[in-house]
Design an enzyme around this catalytic site. Structure first.
Site, PDB file in Angstrom:
ATOM      1  N   ARG A  60       0.846  -1.197   0.000  1.00 25.07           N
ATOM      2  CA  ARG A  60       0.000   0.000   0.000  1.00 25.07           C
ATOM      3  C   ARG A  60       0.875   1.237   0.000  1.00 25.07           C
ATOM      4  O   ARG A  60       2.082   1.156   0.161  1.00 25.07           O
ATOM      5  CB  ARG A  60      -0.947  -0.013   1.221  1.00 25.07           C
ATOM      6  CG  ARG A  60      -0.177  -0.342   2.503  1.00 25.07           C
ATOM      7  CD  ARG A  60      -0.645   0.377   3.693  1.00 25.07           C
ATOM      8  NE  ARG A  60      -0.550   1.803   3.555  1.00 25.07           N
ATOM      9  CZ  ARG A  60       0.586   2.481   3.705  1.00 25.07           C
ATOM     10  NH1 ARG A  60       1.740   1.894   3.962  1.00 25.07           N
ATOM     11  NH2 ARG A  60       0.582   3.795   3.571  1.00 25.07           N
ATOM     12  N   GLY A  61       0.202   2.408  -0.137  1.00 25.07           N
ATOM     13  CA  GLY A  61       0.941   3.650  -0.309  1.00 25.07           C
ATOM     14  C   GLY A  61       1.077   3.893  -1.805  1.00 25.07           C
ATOM     15  O   GLY A  61       1.402   2.965  -2.570  1.00 25.07           O
ATOM     16  N   ALA A  62       0.821   5.135  -2.237  1.00 22.25           N
ATOM     17  CA  ALA A  62       0.700   5.415  -3.669  1.00 22.25           C
ATOM     18  C   ALA A  62       1.934   4.983  -4.481  1.00 22.25           C
ATOM     19  O   ALA A  62       1.805   4.228  -5.458  1.00 22.25           O
ATOM     20  CB  ALA A  62       0.402   6.907  -3.865  1.00 22.25           C
ATOM     21  N   ARG A 101      -7.098  -0.510  -7.302  1.00 21.30           N
ATOM     22  CA  ARG A 101      -7.534   0.581  -6.409  1.00 21.30           C
ATOM     23  C   ARG A 101      -7.630   1.849  -7.267  1.00 21.30           C
ATOM     24  O   ARG A 101      -6.783   2.064  -8.131  1.00 21.30           O
ATOM     25  CB  ARG A 101      -6.535   0.812  -5.259  1.00 21.30           C
ATOM     26  CG  ARG A 101      -6.492  -0.328  -4.255  1.00 21.30           C
ATOM     27  CD  ARG A 101      -5.635   0.045  -3.036  1.00 21.30           C
ATOM     28  NE  ARG A 101      -6.354   0.898  -2.106  1.00 21.30           N
ATOM     29  CZ  ARG A 101      -5.783   1.479  -1.040  1.00 21.30           C
ATOM     30  NH1 ARG A 101      -4.479   1.333  -0.818  1.00 21.30           N
ATOM     31  NH2 ARG A 101      -6.496   2.209  -0.217  1.00 21.30           N
ATOM     32  N   GLN A 212      -2.831   2.780   9.761  1.00 21.03           N
ATOM     33  CA  GLN A 212      -1.506   2.830   9.133  1.00 21.03           C
ATOM     34  C   GLN A 212      -0.517   3.668   9.950  1.00 21.03           C
ATOM     35  O   GLN A 212       0.689   3.425   9.904  1.00 21.03           O
ATOM     36  CB  GLN A 212      -1.607   3.412   7.710  1.00 21.03           C
ATOM     37  CG  GLN A 212      -2.296   2.509   6.706  1.00 21.03           C
ATOM     38  CD  GLN A 212      -3.776   2.786   6.586  1.00 21.03           C
ATOM     39  OE1 GLN A 212      -4.418   3.198   7.552  1.00 21.03           O
ATOM     40  NE2 GLN A 212      -4.332   2.557   5.421  1.00 21.03           N
ATOM     41  N   ASP A 254      -1.968  10.856  -2.534  1.00 21.93           N
ATOM     42  CA  ASP A 254      -2.305   9.790  -3.490  1.00 21.93           C
ATOM     43  C   ASP A 254      -2.522  10.334  -4.884  1.00 21.93           C
ATOM     44  O   ASP A 254      -2.351   9.621  -5.875  1.00 21.93           O
ATOM     45  CB  ASP A 254      -3.546   9.034  -3.017  1.00 21.93           C
ATOM     46  CG  ASP A 254      -3.171   8.106  -1.879  1.00 21.93           C
ATOM     47  OD1 ASP A 254      -3.135   8.577  -0.719  1.00 21.93           O
ATOM     48  OD2 ASP A 254      -2.841   6.940  -2.150  1.00 21.93           O
ATOM     49  N   ASN A 264      -5.582  12.390  -0.169  1.00 16.00           N
ATOM     50  CA  ASN A 264      -4.706  11.584   0.698  1.00 16.00           C
ATOM     51  C   ASN A 264      -5.603  10.868   1.703  1.00 16.00           C
ATOM     52  O   ASN A 264      -6.822  11.043   1.724  1.00 16.00           O
ATOM     53  CB  ASN A 264      -3.669  12.476   1.392  1.00 16.00           C
ATOM     54  CG  ASN A 264      -2.575  11.659   2.063  1.00 16.00           C
ATOM     55  OD1 ASN A 264      -1.992  10.762   1.462  1.00 16.00           O
ATOM     56  ND2 ASN A 264      -2.305  11.930   3.335  1.00 16.00           N
TER      57      ASN A 264
HETATM   58  O1  MRU Z   1      -4.823   3.287   1.850  1.00 16.32           O
HETATM   59  P1  MRU Z   1      -3.345   3.506   1.866  1.00 16.32           P
HETATM   60  O2  MRU Z   1      -2.690   2.991   3.110  1.00 16.32           O
HETATM   61  O3  MRU Z   1      -2.673   3.001   0.615  1.00 16.32           O
HETATM   62  O4  MRU Z   1      -3.192   5.085   1.878  1.00 16.32           O
HETATM   63  C1  MRU Z   1      -1.907   5.641   1.832  1.00 16.32           C
HETATM   64  C2  MRU Z   1      -1.884   7.114   1.911  1.00 16.32           C
HETATM   65  O5  MRU Z   1      -2.894   7.774   1.952  1.00 16.32           O
HETATM   66  C3  MRU Z   1      -0.525   7.757   1.828  1.00 16.32           C
HETATM   67  O6  MRU Z   1      -0.493   8.934   2.588  1.00 16.32           O
HETATM   68  C4  MRU Z   1      -0.213   8.108   0.369  1.00 16.32           C
HETATM   69  O7  MRU Z   1      -0.405   6.992  -0.449  1.00 16.32           O
HETATM   70  C5  MRU Z   1       1.167   8.587   0.202  1.00 16.32           C
HETATM   71  S1  MRU Z   1       2.348   7.297   0.432  1.00 16.32           S
HETATM   72  C6  MRU Z   1       3.890   7.916   0.096  1.00 16.32           C
END
Ligand code: MRU
Length: 354
Positions: A60-62, A101, A212, A254, A264
């Site tokens: 996870r994370g963009a 996603r 998270q 994101d 985000n």
């Molecule tokens: O649902 P997630 O855990 O994938 O969401 C992640 C976030 O919102 C992060 O802040 C974003 O992806 C930036 S990660 C460098």
């Protein structure tokens, strides 16, 4: 810097293939659903593996899902039965991974880049190799972008630090090494400052409902030796109101629309409102792969809605009455007017933003 501070955190990479001269084809991720109590790595070999890992937030994370998507496309195309050629299977496999996603633009950005690579590569016999090389380049560029965000962001935060003593920071969700192929986006400046000996006092929102912040950011910051305090999301406004010195709120993104609105993790927007109400800076860190020129503003960004069970249940324990309605958007949009700086791999964007 990555090697010194967070070398064991490799959220997504190729699985080593035992010294063979073949290019690697299997993706290895840290299964983030198990942290912080268990450190488990998982291999992704098929389209289902990749889509499931992204949907369930094992990865996870963009930026990390962009890298996992690109590498996962190679794994999926290598693994499938070979009655149809790689090129024949490319479009449908890419579409499935691309749709895993909807909000983080890094995923479609990476998959579209892989498709452009395939279109430019005429030789079918070496197509998988060409795609593996492209996916590796996406990984490497993300690592470099994280390092650049770290140094640009550290310079900015250093300038915002008004006097000696710890710099107080609030972050939300996880935009660290776990969320990228490198040292993170929002956490990269913190690792960079910490390596330079600047004392930090980092407050991490737990980040309901999937935690998270509590599970992931607190884990990676504390193992790097950074002073970290976990708090319920609702406590951030109190920290900001009580602060006697400037606090920097720093988050990832994101997707960033053309006008600077930022999608985000849910809870970012109220944090930005609280920072503005109490006169503190609100900084967004993201690689340029998170900029989406096709979205004019935040209203154009599709916000993922996730299963209500994530809100009504916690680790299998029921929290809410049977049958209640649930609203569970995974992200929110922070209007650009609440953002004081954007830190990208190409530098810091200061207001005015026009
Ligand atoms: O649902 P997630 O855990 O994938 O969401 C992640 C976030 O919102 C992060 O802040 C974003 O992806 C930036 S990660 C460098």
């Amino acid at each position: 810097l990555c090697d010194v501070i967070v070398s064991p955190i490799v959220s997504v990479d190729w699985r080593a293939n035992g010294g063979s001269s073949e290019l690697p084809r299997v993706v290895r991720i840290i299964d983030q659903r198990r942290l912080p109590t268990e450190y488990v790595e998982r291999d992704l070999r098929t389209t289902d593996d990749v889509v499931d890992a992204i949907r369930t937030l094992a990865v996870r994370g963009a930026p990390a899902i962009g890298v996992a998507g690109a590498m996962g496309l190679v794994a999926a195309l290598s693994a499938a039965p070979t009655t149809r050629s790689v090129r024949e299977r490319l479009a449908e496999t890419a579409a499935r991974i691309r749709g895993a996603r909807p909000t983080a633009v890094n995923l479609p950005w990476a998959i579209d880049r892989m498709l452009r690579c395939a279109a430019a590569h005429a030789d079918d016999a070496s197509l998988l190799d060409a795609l593996a090389i492209e996916a590796t380049a996406i990984r490497d560029e993300d690592r470099a972008a994280c390092a650049a965000i770290g140094s640009h962001g550290a310079a900015l935060l250093g300038a915002l630090r008004d006097q000696p003593g710890p710099l107080t920071v609030i972050t939300h969700c996880n935009a660290g090494a776990l969320a990228t192929a490198g040292i993170g986006t929002a956490l990269a400046p913190l690792y960079t400052l910490h390596a330079a000996g600047v004392p930090l006092d980092v407050y991490v929102d737990e980040t309901r409902p999937l935690l998270q912040g509590a599970r992931l950011s607190a884990w990676e910051l504390s193992r790097a030796g950074i002073q970290v305090t976990v708090m319920p999301d609702g406590a951030a406004a109190t920290v900001l109101r009580r602060a006697e010195r400037p606090v920097v709120v720093i988050v990832g993104a994101d997707r960033i629309a053309r006008n600077g609105d930022v999608a985000n993790k849910l809870g970012t927007y109220p944090l930005a409102l609280a920072a503005r109400a109490h006169g503190h800076r609100f900084v967004v860190c993201a690689p340029t792969s998170t900029l989406d020129s096709t979205s004019r503003s935040g209203t154009d960004i599709e916000i993922e809605e996730r299963d209500g069970g994530e809100v009504t249940h916690l680790a299998g324990q029921q929290l809410a009455a049977d049958g209640v309605a649930v609203f569970n958007p995974a992200f929110d949009v922070t209007p650009h007017a609440l953002i004081s700086h954007y830190v990208t791999d190409r530098g810091v964007v200061h207001p005015p933003f026009e």
